[in-house]
Design a protein around this motif. Structure first.
Motif: not given
Length: 316
Positions: A174-177, A198-201, A206-208, A293-300
């Motif tokens: 979710v942090s990625l999105a 951490l692979s997702t990190l 995008s993050a500065h 009613k967000s479900q996916t990381p990008y919806e969240i």
């Protein structure tokens, strides 16, 4: 940042550019003060000064000036009241004033200065006059300063730089999105996690800033203030609780925590046992984001962005 990068790449490739900037607007104008657009003679455009027929006609005018080599600084008022004199063809009843400013090779160092400022999350002042364009370390009282006495006597100043910082505590999917989305919204994005390798990190491009820290020291890495927004989404509820306990008495424009209602009730009970009051907990947006009613990381991410934008704009 992409806007200035596009300008720089065109100037380096020896393409002249027209910079179009909205320096004033009244009423229901589609273009607001600070809106910008770049136009090159080969038809490349980036940014917006409000869209519609008005934008199309001004872009065509800028392209023709570039192709003819008629490079001059001037301003143009657009009345959005149909096809009257200075009319844009639009009927939204507002008006806006747009400055046309040509840029060439002599402006490369200035554009590089703007990009360096943005990369370092600093601020500078962008100044337009009938004869010049300047970027400096001047201070302004607000986001903009402008005056228009006549077509030959006007001044426009604007802070350039990231104003708002989003701190994401937790570097998962979710942090990625959230990082991707908030960078496009103009926020300076900092991701903080306590896990190494951490692979997702690692995947977050995008993050500065990406920081791996001990959560005991989390307050050393998150600045208080009206320009700081904090979202908590760690890998487990005990870390969520611990981080929130460290931050809840700090002053932020926004603080929220990701999680189900049952998870949040568990965290709230634990914090209240530690002396956190109900009024302190009421400041926290939980569950985080708008209830769509967000479900996916990008919806969240979109639900979080909508909530933060609403709060940010309400406070301006």
């Amino acid at each position: 940042m992409k806007f200035w990068q596009h300008i720089l790449s065109n100037l380096i490739d020896t393409h002249n550019v027209y910079l179009l900037t909205v320096i004033d607007n009244i009423g229901s104008s589609p273009g607001r003060k600070g809106f910008k657009m770049l136009v090159t003679e080969d038809g490349f455009i980036f940014g917006s000064i409000g869209g519609g027929l008005m934008e199309f006609s001004l872009v065509e005018e800028a392209k023709k000036l570039l192709q003819d080599g008629d490079l001059k600084i001037f301003l143009k008022k657009q009345l959005h009241q149909g096809h009257k004199e200075n009319g844009s063809g639009m009927i939204c009843s507002g008006e806006q004033t747009v400055v046309f400013h040509p840029l060439g090779a002599q402006h490369i160092s200035m554009i590089k200065g703007i990009l360096d400022c943005l990369q370092a999350n600093n601020r500078g002042v962008f100044t337009l006059t009938p004869t010049s364009i300047i970027f400096s370390n001047e201070q302004l009282k607000g986001q903009f300063e402008s005056k228009i006495n006549s077509a030959q006597d006007w001044l426009y100043k604007e802070y350039i730089g990231f104003k708002n910082t989003l701190y994401i505590v937790g570097g998962g999917h979710v942090s990625l999105a959230v990082s991707d989305l908030f960078v496009t919204l103009g926020f300076h994005v900092v991701v903080v996690d306590n896990r190494e390798y951490l692979s997702t990190l690692d995947l977050n491009r995008s993050a500065h800033q990406k920081l791996v820290v001990d959560f005991n020291l989390i307050t050393n890495y998150i600045s208080e203030g009206s320009e700081s927004y904090v979202v908590i989404m760690t890998s487990n509820y005990t870390d969520d609780e611990f981080v929130l306990s460290k931050l809840i008495r700090k002053s932020f424009a926004y603080i929220g925590i990701l999680g189900s209602t049952s998870k949040l009730k568990t965290i709230w009970r634990a914090l209240q046992k530690k002396g956190v009051t109900a009024s302190e907990l009421n400041v926290v947006h939980a569950p985080i984001g708008l209830a769509i009613k967000s479900q996916t990381p990008y919806e969240i991410a979109i639900s979080i962005a909508a909530q933060i934008i609403m709060i940010k704009n309400r406070n301006q």
